[in-house]
Design a protein around this motif. Structure first.
Motif, PDB file in Angstrom:
ATOM      1  N   GLY A 119      37.987  41.968  80.665  1.00 23.14           N
ATOM      2  CA  GLY A 119      38.956  41.331  79.223  1.00 23.14           C
ATOM      3  C   GLY A 119      39.945  42.495  78.702  1.00 23.14           C
ATOM      4  O   GLY A 119      40.279  42.217  77.546  1.00 23.14           O
ATOM      5  N   TYR A 120      40.077  43.544  79.287  1.00 17.72           N
ATOM      6  CA  TYR A 120      40.963  44.541  78.739  1.00 17.72           C
ATOM      7  C   TYR A 120      42.494  44.309  78.558  1.00 17.72           C
ATOM      8  O   TYR A 120      42.995  44.577  77.401  1.00 17.72           O
ATOM      9  CB  TYR A 120      40.731  45.878  79.721  1.00 17.72           C
ATOM     10  N   MET A 121      43.000  43.342  79.367  1.00 16.68           N
ATOM     11  CA  MET A 121      44.469  43.047  79.515  1.00 16.68           C
ATOM     12  C   MET A 121      44.709  41.950  78.537  1.00 16.68           C
ATOM     13  O   MET A 121      45.722  42.085  77.606  1.00 16.68           O
ATOM     14  CB  MET A 121      45.124  42.733  80.773  1.00 16.68           C
ATOM     15  N   THR A 122      43.693  41.282  78.191  1.00  8.97           N
ATOM     16  CA  THR A 122      43.997  40.122  77.106  1.00  8.97           C
ATOM     17  C   THR A 122      43.949  40.790  75.703  1.00  8.97           C
ATOM     18  O   THR A 122      44.587  40.521  74.978  1.00  8.97           O
ATOM     19  CB  THR A 122      42.669  39.067  77.192  1.00  8.97           C
ATOM     20  N   GLU A 123      42.957  42.049  75.579  1.00 17.33           N
ATOM     21  CA  GLU A 123      43.029  42.655  74.361  1.00 17.33           C
ATOM     22  C   GLU A 123      44.195  43.694  74.169  1.00 17.33           C
ATOM     23  O   GLU A 123      44.610  43.663  73.326  1.00 17.33           O
ATOM     24  CB  GLU A 123      41.694  43.612  74.434  1.00 17.33           C
ATOM     25  N   ALA A 124      44.548  44.245  75.311  1.00 15.89           N
ATOM     26  CA  ALA A 124      45.693  45.108  75.137  1.00 15.89           C
ATOM     27  C   ALA A 124      47.153  44.496  74.965  1.00 15.89           C
ATOM     28  O   ALA A 124      47.872  44.765  73.983  1.00 15.89           O
ATOM     29  CB  ALA A 124      45.956  45.836  76.483  1.00 15.89           C
ATOM     30  N   ALA A 125      47.202  43.153  75.714  1.00 17.85           N
ATOM     31  CA  ALA A 125      48.418  42.347  75.389  1.00 17.85           C
ATOM     32  C   ALA A 125      48.489  41.797  74.093  1.00 17.85           C
ATOM     33  O   ALA A 125      49.530  41.721  73.484  1.00 17.85           O
ATOM     34  CB  ALA A 125      48.620  41.403  76.580  1.00 17.85           C
ATOM     35  N   ARG A 126      47.301  41.342  73.578  1.00 15.84           N
ATOM     36  CA  ARG A 126      47.355  40.746  72.239  1.00 15.84           C
ATOM     37  C   ARG A 126      47.768  41.799  71.366  1.00 15.84           C
ATOM     38  O   ARG A 126      48.680  41.557  70.331  1.00 15.84           O
ATOM     39  CB  ARG A 126      46.056  40.469  71.943  1.00 15.84           C
ATOM     40  N   ALA A 127      47.493  42.995  71.632  1.00 18.54           N
ATOM     41  CA  ALA A 127      47.977  44.030  70.454  1.00 18.54           C
ATOM     42  C   ALA A 127      49.575  44.209  70.592  1.00 18.54           C
ATOM     43  O   ALA A 127      50.284  44.467  69.748  1.00 18.54           O
ATOM     44  CB  ALA A 127      47.161  45.343  70.758  1.00 18.54           C
ATOM     45  N   ALA A 128      49.794  44.413  71.854  1.00 21.85           N
ATOM     46  CA  ALA A 128      51.185  44.513  72.444  1.00 21.85           C
ATOM     47  C   ALA A 128      52.207  43.383  71.557  1.00 21.85           C
ATOM     48  O   ALA A 128      53.196  43.553  71.088  1.00 21.85           O
ATOM     49  CB  ALA A 128      51.524  44.839  73.901  1.00 21.85           C
ATOM     50  N   LEU A 129      51.431  42.388  71.772  1.00 23.93           N
ATOM     51  CA  LEU A 129      52.527  41.111  71.217  1.00 23.93           C
ATOM     52  C   LEU A 129      52.486  40.938  69.587  1.00 23.93           C
ATOM     53  O   LEU A 129      53.566  40.687  69.197  1.00 23.93           O
ATOM     54  CB  LEU A 129      51.672  39.649  71.777  1.00 23.93           C
ATOM     55  N   ASP A 130      51.289  41.280  69.251  1.00 27.18           N
ATOM     56  CA  ASP A 130      51.433  41.696  67.693  1.00 27.18           C
ATOM     57  C   ASP A 130      52.277  42.554  67.206  1.00 27.18           C
ATOM     58  O   ASP A 130      53.085  42.122  66.296  1.00 27.18           O
ATOM     59  CB  ASP A 130      49.871  41.990  67.269  1.00 27.18           C
ATOM     60  N   TRP A 131      52.390  43.565  67.782  1.00 25.69           N
ATOM     61  CA  TRP A 131      53.429  44.666  67.362  1.00 25.69           C
ATOM     62  C   TRP A 131      54.961  44.207  67.587  1.00 25.69           C
ATOM     63  O   TRP A 131      55.649  44.132  66.943  1.00 25.69           O
ATOM     64  CB  TRP A 131      53.113  45.933  68.265  1.00 25.69           C
ATOM     65  N   TYR A 132      55.149  43.406  68.673  1.00 25.87           N
ATOM     66  CA  TYR A 132      56.438  42.951  69.052  1.00 25.87           C
ATOM     67  C   TYR A 132      56.842  41.980  68.007  1.00 25.87           C
ATOM     68  O   TYR A 132      58.039  42.146  67.560  1.00 25.87           O
ATOM     69  CB  TYR A 132      56.570  42.619  70.572  1.00 25.87           C
ATOM     70  N   PHE A 133      55.929  41.080  67.693  1.00 23.19           N
ATOM     71  CA  PHE A 133      56.546  40.073  66.663  1.00 23.19           C
ATOM     72  C   PHE A 133      56.723  40.531  65.409  1.00 23.19           C
ATOM     73  O   PHE A 133      57.414  40.039  64.592  1.00 23.19           O
ATOM     74  CB  PHE A 133      55.516  39.091  66.774  1.00 23.19           C
ATOM     75  N   ALA A 134      55.816  41.661  65.009  1.00 22.88           N
ATOM     76  CA  ALA A 134      56.029  42.413  63.665  1.00 22.88           C
ATOM     77  C   ALA A 134      57.165  43.255  63.718  1.00 22.88           C
ATOM     78  O   ALA A 134      57.798  43.136  62.532  1.00 22.88           O
ATOM     79  CB  ALA A 134      54.782  43.122  63.415  1.00 22.88           C
TER      80      ALA A 134
END
Ligand SMILES: CC(C)(COP(=O)(O)OP(=O)(O)OC[C@H]1O[C@@H](n2cnc3c(N)ncnc32)[C@H](O)[C@@H]1OP(=O)(O)O)[C@@H](O)C(=O)NCCC(=O)NCCS
Length: 195
Positions: A119-134
């Protein structure tokens, strides 16, 4: 990039442009020169590079060093990459952005094979997406997977990406054109699933 007025629900000032992102189990940080050995070790594996468009096989230390020379702290979000660290185990992969055809941001990612299936990539990508949209006002982020890459398609489905078409994409490691599922995640969908 499709631009519109910043969404105040996303731009909470929580993310500096050049952030280290901490998730429950992972640290996402900007790449450093000292990352070359581990990047080369994990990417010199066709099980990883054969799923990516732009990584050659074999993959040498010099390839990692050359890529790291392209990394700078002042790159815009759409060219920013994070390395993914598992505390105590070191660099495990990377997630980042490049500008695709049409000027839209595209997210890509990989994990070294020993780190798959947790489940690491789901967790990592979620953080990277949050960052990008912010930190941007992008209204969508593109991605996609080679048609056989069910694990990555599952990651994207969990994150709210949807299929927008099929295409053919060159895979450098395979030196072949490979059928590709094109996907996108809209800001609207990203915000909607967090309510
Ligand atoms: C694709 C990749 C990033 C997935 O990372 P990961 O941390 O293992 O992914 P997650 O554990 O977060 O999620 C994977 C999901 O796919 C599922 N899955 C994994 N392998 C699968 C398979 N062969 N068939 C069907 N589902 C599979 C998992 O069960 C999980 O779904 P679940 O949470 O509903 O159970 C990783 O395998 C990788 O780096 N592969 C090589 C490079 C790559 O493919 N990059 C992406 C290019 S688009």
């Amino acid at each position: 990039m499709g631009r519109h007025r910043p969404d105040p629900r996303r731009l909470r000032g929580a993310f500096p442009m050049k952030a280290t992102l901490n998730t429950e189990r992972l640290i996402l940080r900007l790449p450093e020169v000292g990352d070359a050995e581990r990047i080369a070790f994990y990417l010199n594996n066709l099980a990883v590079s054969g799923n990516l468009a732009r990584v050659p096989h074999p993959y040498f230390l010099g390839d990692a060093k050359a890529w790291l020379r392209t990394r700078r702290d002042d790159l815009p979000p759409e060219e920013t990459n994070f390395t993914i660290e598992v505390p105590g185990q070191g660099l495990a992969g990377a997630v980042g952005y490049h500008i695709g055809l049409g000027g839209q941001p595209v997210i890509g990612y990989w994990l070294g094979q020993p780190f798959w299936g947790r489940g690491y990539m789901t967790e990592a990508a979620r953080a990277a997406l949050d960052w990008y949209f912010a930190v941007t006002d992008a209204d969508r982020i593109l991605s996609g997977v080679f048609e056989f890459n069910i694990a990555s398609l599952n990651v994207q489905k969990k994150l709210g990406f949807t299929e927008i078409g099929r295409s053919s994409m060159h895979c450098l490691a395979r030196n072949a054109e490979v059928r590709h599922i094109d996907t996108e995640l809209t800001r609207k969908a990203w915000i909607g699933q967090q309510r």
